[in-house]
Design a protein around this motif. Sequence first.
Motif, PDB file in Angstrom:
ATOM      1  N   ASP B 309       0.598  -1.150  -0.140  1.00 42.63           N
ATOM      2  CA  ASP B 309      -0.193  -0.301  -0.109  1.00 42.63           C
ATOM      3  C   ASP B 309       0.623   1.425  -0.154  1.00 42.63           C
ATOM      4  N   ILE B 373      -4.112   8.062  -6.188  1.00 42.02           N
ATOM      5  CA  ILE B 373      -5.166   7.744  -5.114  1.00 42.02           C
ATOM      6  C   ILE B 373      -7.112   8.485  -6.317  1.00 42.02           C
ATOM      7  N   THR B 376      -6.598   6.888  -9.825  1.00 40.82           N
ATOM      8  CA  THR B 376      -6.832   5.511 -10.267  1.00 40.82           C
ATOM      9  C   THR B 376      -7.586   4.995  -9.068  1.00 40.82           C
ATOM     10  N   GLY B 377      -7.621   5.367  -8.355  1.00 44.19           N
ATOM     11  CA  GLY B 377      -8.913   4.629  -7.077  1.00 44.19           C
ATOM     12  C   GLY B 377      -8.299   3.775  -6.327  1.00 44.19           C
ATOM     13  N   THR B 378      -7.391   3.248  -5.917  1.00 44.40           N
ATOM     14  CA  THR B 378      -6.236   2.418  -5.706  1.00 44.40           C
ATOM     15  C   THR B 378      -4.714   2.887  -4.695  1.00 44.40           C
ATOM     16  N   ARG B 379      -4.804   2.007  -3.876  1.00 38.84           N
ATOM     17  CA  ARG B 379      -3.563   2.155  -2.927  1.00 38.84           C
ATOM     18  C   ARG B 379      -2.177   1.126  -3.326  1.00 38.84           C
ATOM     19  N   THR B 380      -3.346   0.356  -4.469  1.00 39.66           N
ATOM     20  CA  THR B 380      -2.048  -0.759  -3.549  1.00 39.66           C
ATOM     21  C   THR B 380      -0.724  -0.890  -4.604  1.00 39.66           C
ATOM     22  N   ARG B 383      -1.270  -2.983  -8.742  1.00 38.89           N
ATOM     23  CA  ARG B 383      -1.768  -2.350  -9.501  1.00 38.89           C
ATOM     24  C   ARG B 383      -1.382  -1.685 -10.255  1.00 38.89           C
ATOM     25  N   MET B 384      -0.497  -0.751 -10.274  1.00 35.21           N
ATOM     26  CA  MET B 384      -0.990   0.667 -11.268  1.00 35.21           C
ATOM     27  C   MET B 384       0.221   0.620 -12.130  1.00 35.21           C
ATOM     28  N   SER B 471      -3.251  -2.449 -14.849  1.00 34.49           N
ATOM     29  CA  SER B 471      -4.779  -2.347 -14.246  1.00 34.49           C
ATOM     30  C   SER B 471      -5.417  -1.919 -15.349  1.00 34.49           C
ATOM     31  N   ALA B 473      -8.274   0.444 -14.264  1.00 33.10           N
ATOM     32  CA  ALA B 473      -8.269   1.693 -13.601  1.00 33.10           C
ATOM     33  C   ALA B 473      -7.183   2.536 -13.929  1.00 33.10           C
ATOM     34  N   THR B 474      -5.845   1.467 -13.712  1.00 37.53           N
ATOM     35  CA  THR B 474      -4.267   2.929 -14.185  1.00 37.53           C
ATOM     36  C   THR B 474      -4.809   3.334 -15.758  1.00 37.53           C
TER      37      THR B 474
END
Lengths: 305, 676
Positions: B309, B373, B376-380, B383-384, B471, B473-474
């Motif tokens: 994260d 964030i 992309t809506g993610t903190r992982t 996944r970026m 991903s 989202a990215t």
Amino acid sequence: MIPDALQTAVHVALALVMPPLLLGVIAKTKALFAGRVGPPVLQLYYDLAKLARKGSVFSTTTTWVFRAGPVVGLATTLVAMLVVPLGNHGAPIAFTGDLVLFAYLFGLGRFFTVSAALDTGSSFEAMGGAREATFACLAEPALFLGLLVLVRRSASLSLTTMLGPALRSEWAAADASLVLVVVSLVIVLLAENSRIPVDDPNTHLELTMIHEVMVLDHSGPGLGMILYGAALKLFVLGALVVRIALPFTTGNPWGDWGVFAVGMIALAIVVGVVESVMARLRLLQVPSLLVAACILSGFGIVLAR
Amino acid sequence: MGVVSRLDRRMNEPAWMVVGAVALVASSGVPGLFLDRKSRAGERIAAVVMAAGAVPGVAGASIAAFADPPPAIDLPWPVPGGAFSVAVDAISAFFLAPIFVVGLLGSIYGLEYWAQSTHPENGRKLRLFYGVLVGALALLVIARNTILFLGAWEVMAVAAFFLITTEDEDPNVRETGLLYLVITHVGTLSLFALFALLHGATGGFDFAVAPGAAPSPVVASAIFVLAIAGFGIKAGLMPLHIWLPSAHANAPSHVSALMSGVLIKMGIYGLVRVTSLSPAPPVWWGTTLLVLGGMSGVLGVAYAIGQHDIKRLLAYHSVENIGIIAMGLGLAVIGRSAHRPELVLLGIAGALFHTWNHGLFKALLFLSAGSLIHATGTRTIDRMGGLSRAMPRTALAFLVGAVAICGLPPLNGFVSEYLLYVGFFHTVARSGDNTWLAGAFGAPALALIGALALACFVKVLGAVFLGTPRSPATRGAHESGHLITGSMGALVAACAALGFAPLAFAPLFDRAAAAWAPEVAPHLMPLAAITSLGWIGASGALLVATIVAVAAILRVRVRAAPARMALTWDCGYAAPSARMQYTASSFADTIVAFFGRALRPAWHAPDPHGLFPAASTFESHVDDAVLDRVLLPATRSTARGFGWFRWMDRGNSQLYVVIILVATVATFLATCGAHP
């Protein structure tokens, strides 16, 4: 005595021109051991001239970070070259704590070289980058411990004064700490310059390499800068080792330059001999070697004065 | 008489400026409460009021830093033992600057990042407590009365709790907030004990020890240990850092920036003040700080490398940098014990400068993480990937922050580490006492921390911004707007300014060191004389010039010959996919394994059977060993051990009131004879 301006000019000229020769000497030594004729001693100069004129191939994945890799890698080594004294001659830039700048410049170069490897999106190059970053975690403390011994012996905080004329009388004191530092710094030199027993610059199996695999995707003038930067890094770190191991002064400034140049070539021969008689260590054993370098310098600190 | 008081008032004007700034900043969120929850006016008013407070606040602090005696205000306050007694000396001024700067930039960033139109359910609450927090922080570093200090400390702790739990509909966030609240109050409890001891030793409620009224060595050491516990929890020193990673990860990003950049520094501020009280500290004080700092530094960055994260990763880097600051403070205390003024100056200058630098580059990194964030809506991290194309400005900001936090030239992180190295070299360069051990420990530890931080940030930079997107989202990410990139740009400029012109700030460190150790002040050489800060700035400029020159050469040579684009050379494989990229976890694997005994990484590997094994998943994570393996089991067994005590816990409010009444009367009877 020769004037400062001329001395700086000689320093820069020697440091810019000589590095590729060292790699030629290493290659020739290895060829002699293997019973081959080997490439000419000046081969790297020819290669660099050729690469400077060649076209480039860039991966579609890459961005400006990929091109910044060779640029920053070479530029940081060039600035480090200005801080390191060559033989008995002081460096053009010397100030309190310049050794911190010296060590951290290589860090900045590493940051961008590894980032450039990651920019390609290739697993192989990222693997090399991971190894480079991992082993540096042990090489950096080893380098600093070695420098601490020198700081303690000379009670000075600048590379130029701690490797100055007083070094010879320190050897005369027959103190073991300098021997330990030389051995420790040679290990750091071999690790930082990706030589055997840490890494093999001539291998062609990507899975096993460190530095060479990181730069797989570079081509043309960019690759030339990487090769030249690597030679310059060997020269700069080698200058440190040569000065400690051969603290002779001839009394004549030009003679001192000669002593230094001969010392550098001798160092190249030593590296060539090490590469010829040793096998490369397994990757998992590399940390032990670097920890050994730390321990040697640690003893050096205890023994100094 | 009239002349004196007028003169007096003019001298204390900077202190009034700062107090006025505190009042403005603390109330910046109030007007918004009376406006519609979706209205843009409320958040804009908050940002404008914040600016109206922050600018005079910084101005007042910079004037006060060079004023003799320090500007002060003393007003009566009808709280027993309390007085509204504030003073702005060089140390206070030093901590005020990042509070106002990061506070203001975070507020501007929040206009876009947490706009009230998109977060109507908690936007007003966020603004209210953000202002209160910044005000409490500023009041804290100027308070000279221990009751006022504790009051500001508690307001800070509670305001931070409401900020961490901004999204209180999420159970994870509530759990994090509870952990934070419990631990921060354990720290406050040690501070109560600390100030009680101080009161017992000096008889007053001033956060100072009058000359000649020094506490006995035993009491002084007890005060020191309580300070390590109480302030160490707030700062996040290694075994006490447990609240920090989850709190920083779950708060909105500009709040994380304020907490990591400024709030945890209040622990450092407290340690600086308490260590300042003893003119001849025992050697073990400095050694303790140095060793704890080294441990925090190395283990903090080792934990960071294992995180997936991005915000947890950055939070563990705060633990690392607090460690570096504690090492500097330890060096200064050692120098004070050994009567070595140069160590005092270099230690304090290194620690304080790193406090500034960490405040700036960590805020920059958290703001860039927030921008990621947001997009992309993610903190992982895994996944970026490849985001530097879609978000070039965020990528550049993150790159600058990463180079700075690794302590690399030519940015500001390098300058503070340089000061610490020079200090450690000074201990080694002179024989005659045992201080060389500090250098022989400190310099290699700092080198190890720097190299590990480099590995960690190259990993993040590569996995998030370079390569190809991992991903969907990215893939759809877009650059953030001007308010977000603008506040990051301001921090980039600040990191560069401190890196290229450190000499300009040297007089401030001289003042701070003199304020910290008044008895050493006459023997202090100026920082500019014992270091080469001018050369550090010049070599940074030389480095940039060399990079530009080499880049120009490469550009000319590349243009001179035909260049073409092709696939990445993957050993001849012609169809590489995004999933074939090296992941951040793989990059970190060797280092995580190296620190395996401390980190205890958890692996959930599939166990494939047969010729055609079923689909399976692999997972690895590094949890906090101190929290999961020490603290939680210890609290659980304590709770079991005190099970017999639960007879009181019957849910009967009347019984509780009776118990409180009995306890109050007993305390009153026990203490009423103590003070005639």
